[in-house]
Design an enzyme around this catalytic site. Sequence first.
Site, PDB file in Angstrom:
ATOM      1  N   ARG A  24      47.247  42.496  59.351  1.00 46.51           N
ATOM      2  CA  ARG A  24      47.632  41.620  58.110  1.00 46.51           C
ATOM      3  C   ARG A  24      47.821  40.576  57.739  1.00 46.51           C
ATOM      4  O   ARG A  24      47.603  40.257  56.891  1.00 46.51           O
ATOM      5  CB  ARG A  24      49.016  42.028  58.626  1.00 46.51           C
ATOM      6  CG  ARG A  24      50.175  41.681  57.081  1.00 46.51           C
ATOM      7  CD  ARG A  24      51.360  42.763  56.662  1.00 46.51           C
ATOM      8  NE  ARG A  24      52.033  43.000  58.141  1.00 46.51           N
ATOM      9  CZ  ARG A  24      53.170  41.781  59.079  1.00 46.51           C
ATOM     10  NH1 ARG A  24      53.027  41.074  58.835  1.00 46.51           N
ATOM     11  NH2 ARG A  24      53.419  41.804  59.821  1.00 46.51           N
ATOM     12  N   TYR A  78      46.902  39.356  30.860  1.00 42.63           N
ATOM     13  CA  TYR A  78      46.551  40.622  31.342  1.00 42.63           C
ATOM     14  C   TYR A  78      48.653  41.080  31.537  1.00 42.63           C
ATOM     15  O   TYR A  78      48.900  40.053  32.014  1.00 42.63           O
ATOM     16  CB  TYR A  78      46.156  40.821  33.461  1.00 42.63           C
ATOM     17  CG  TYR A  78      45.720  41.800  34.035  1.00 42.63           C
ATOM     18  CD1 TYR A  78      44.969  42.649  33.502  1.00 42.63           C
ATOM     19  CD2 TYR A  78      46.678  42.064  35.065  1.00 42.63           C
ATOM     20  CE1 TYR A  78      44.930  44.455  33.897  1.00 42.63           C
ATOM     21  CE2 TYR A  78      46.744  43.453  35.320  1.00 42.63           C
ATOM     22  CZ  TYR A  78      45.711  44.131  34.969  1.00 42.63           C
ATOM     23  OH  TYR A  78      45.639  45.822  35.964  1.00 42.63           O
ATOM     24  N   ASP A 150      42.427  32.838  36.071  1.00 50.83           N
ATOM     25  CA  ASP A 150      42.287  33.708  36.482  1.00 50.83           C
ATOM     26  C   ASP A 150      41.265  34.132  35.819  1.00 50.83           C
ATOM     27  O   ASP A 150      40.348  33.977  34.615  1.00 50.83           O
ATOM     28  CB  ASP A 150      43.339  35.465  36.075  1.00 50.83           C
ATOM     29  CG  ASP A 150      42.602  36.782  36.009  1.00 50.83           C
ATOM     30  OD1 ASP A 150      41.657  36.788  36.150  1.00 50.83           O
ATOM     31  OD2 ASP A 150      43.661  37.509  35.233  1.00 50.83           O
ATOM     32  N   LYS A 174      37.030  44.433  39.897  1.00 53.99           N
ATOM     33  CA  LYS A 174      35.589  44.769  38.833  1.00 53.99           C
ATOM     34  C   LYS A 174      34.792  43.632  38.930  1.00 53.99           C
ATOM     35  O   LYS A 174      33.971  44.274  39.318  1.00 53.99           O
ATOM     36  CB  LYS A 174      36.506  43.847  37.557  1.00 53.99           C
ATOM     37  CG  LYS A 174      38.054  43.454  37.384  1.00 53.99           C
ATOM     38  CD  LYS A 174      38.560  45.182  36.920  1.00 53.99           C
ATOM     39  CE  LYS A 174      40.354  45.714  36.560  1.00 53.99           C
ATOM     40  NZ  LYS A 174      40.890  44.115  36.543  1.00 53.99           N
TER      41      LYS A 174
HETATM   42  C1  PLP Z   1      42.598  44.019  36.568  1.00 52.58           C
HETATM   43  C2  PLP Z   1      42.845  42.790  36.446  1.00 52.58           C
HETATM   44  C3  PLP Z   1      43.444  42.453  36.688  1.00 52.58           C
HETATM   45  C4  PLP Z   1      44.358  43.654  38.190  1.00 52.58           C
HETATM   46  O1  PLP Z   1      43.673  42.858  38.873  1.00 52.58           O
HETATM   47  P1  PLP Z   1      43.805  44.454  40.136  1.00 52.58           P
HETATM   48  O2  PLP Z   1      42.978  44.129  41.305  1.00 52.58           O
HETATM   49  O3  PLP Z   1      43.711  45.989  39.270  1.00 52.58           O
HETATM   50  O4  PLP Z   1      44.959  44.493  41.189  1.00 52.58           O
HETATM   51  C5  PLP Z   1      43.583  40.620  36.846  1.00 52.58           C
HETATM   52  N1  PLP Z   1      43.411  40.296  36.070  1.00 52.58           N
HETATM   53  C6  PLP Z   1      42.695  41.073  34.994  1.00 52.58           C
HETATM   54  C7  PLP Z   1      41.718  39.970  33.767  1.00 52.58           C
HETATM   55  C8  PLP Z   1      41.985  42.229  35.330  1.00 52.58           C
HETATM   56  O5  PLP Z   1      41.027  42.357  34.647  1.00 52.58           O
END
Ligand code: PLP
Length: 377
Positions: A24, A78, A150, A174
């Site tokens: 963890r 997001y 992000d 992604k």
């Molecule tokens: C998909 C996404 C998230 C969230 O990510 P998860 O892996 O689905 O938790 C956060 N920021 C952006 C820009 C995203 O495209």
Amino acid sequence: MPIFQSATYGYSGDGNEDLVGYTRPADSPNHHALARAIASIEGTEAALVTASGMAAISSTLLALLRPGDHLIIQASTYGGTFELVHHELLPLGIESTIVDPANPGSWKAALRANTKVFYVESISNPLIGVADMEAVAAFSKQHNLTHVVDNTFATPVLLKPARLGFVVIHSATKFLNGHSDIIAGAVAGPADLIAKVKNKIVVYGGVLDPHACFLLQRGLATLALRVRQQTASALALAKFLEQHPQVEAVNYPGLASSPFHVLAQSLFKGSGGGVLSFEVKGGVSNAQALLKALQLPLIAPSLGGVESLITMPSATSHAALGVDGRKAAGISESLIRLSVGIEGTEDLISDFAQAFEAVTPANGNANNGALTDLKLS
Ligand SMILES: *Cc1c(COP(=O)(O)O)cnc(C)c1O
């Protein structure tokens, strides 16, 4: 890396408690190797992988903010980040102010004595806006804020924000993984901050599974190649769509006509990224008809994978905003978002060309009735 598929690790009993291992706290060989790889790609002192992009975002913000603190955050983040800030952090006594990330003149008014964090997305969804990253960094340094980005849409191939002092977050689901087969996240930054984020992962439990670590590390090996193909195809498609008589507008910072073009040129080495959005003439029914007629892109949420994915944000990622909320955010009901995969560029363009032929130009669509059952998850 082999997969260390274990929850715990045998201890020799030699008195060195530091060697006691449990998964963890992200303490498996897979977690360590992957964290080193991500820190090296982003150019940071340390990094951490997490169970999802949201685990990375929530753990980082919880590590940086205490009750009574305030953060500045860009408009149209997001959806999960919006929820976190407005529905989870606010009840904990952490307030926020929304700003336009491309308009530095407006930020000073958002500043408070208790402001600790400036949070932006290098490329935003679904209008593919670009944040003025250098200005965010300068403003944050001047006012002693931790600036967090992000960087999911831009990827470290186009931009390494740590050079500007940013703490970098990814939804590794992604582009970093790139194969749409795991959910994962990452945070990269100074070692003392990463240690604090790791404490949140230990307590809140958002650790990544070792098998997902293995898949993510394998995905990383082709990141640069994939992004090169995706961004080249995205630019070609954006140009094709921009001149198409059935297209109303294209949002893509790689196009010279984009209001974000100059910013993107300087930040992303001339690229506009692998995601674009556009509006077709004739409204929602024509947009749905186009999606249905396309053969290569899958109609599905998510982005950054090897396969092209297409959605209508009004029905998926931005459904919760409602019609008025979308209007305020500049998101039309018929907006289409396309995440470009690694298929052949010419194949993608011919697919769009044939799909437009199946759509009745401009006013009215004879097949409207037959399309009402189209599912957009
Ligand atoms: C998909 C996404 C998230 C969230 O990510 P998860 O892996 O689905 O938790 C956060 N920021 C952006 C820009 C995203 O495209």
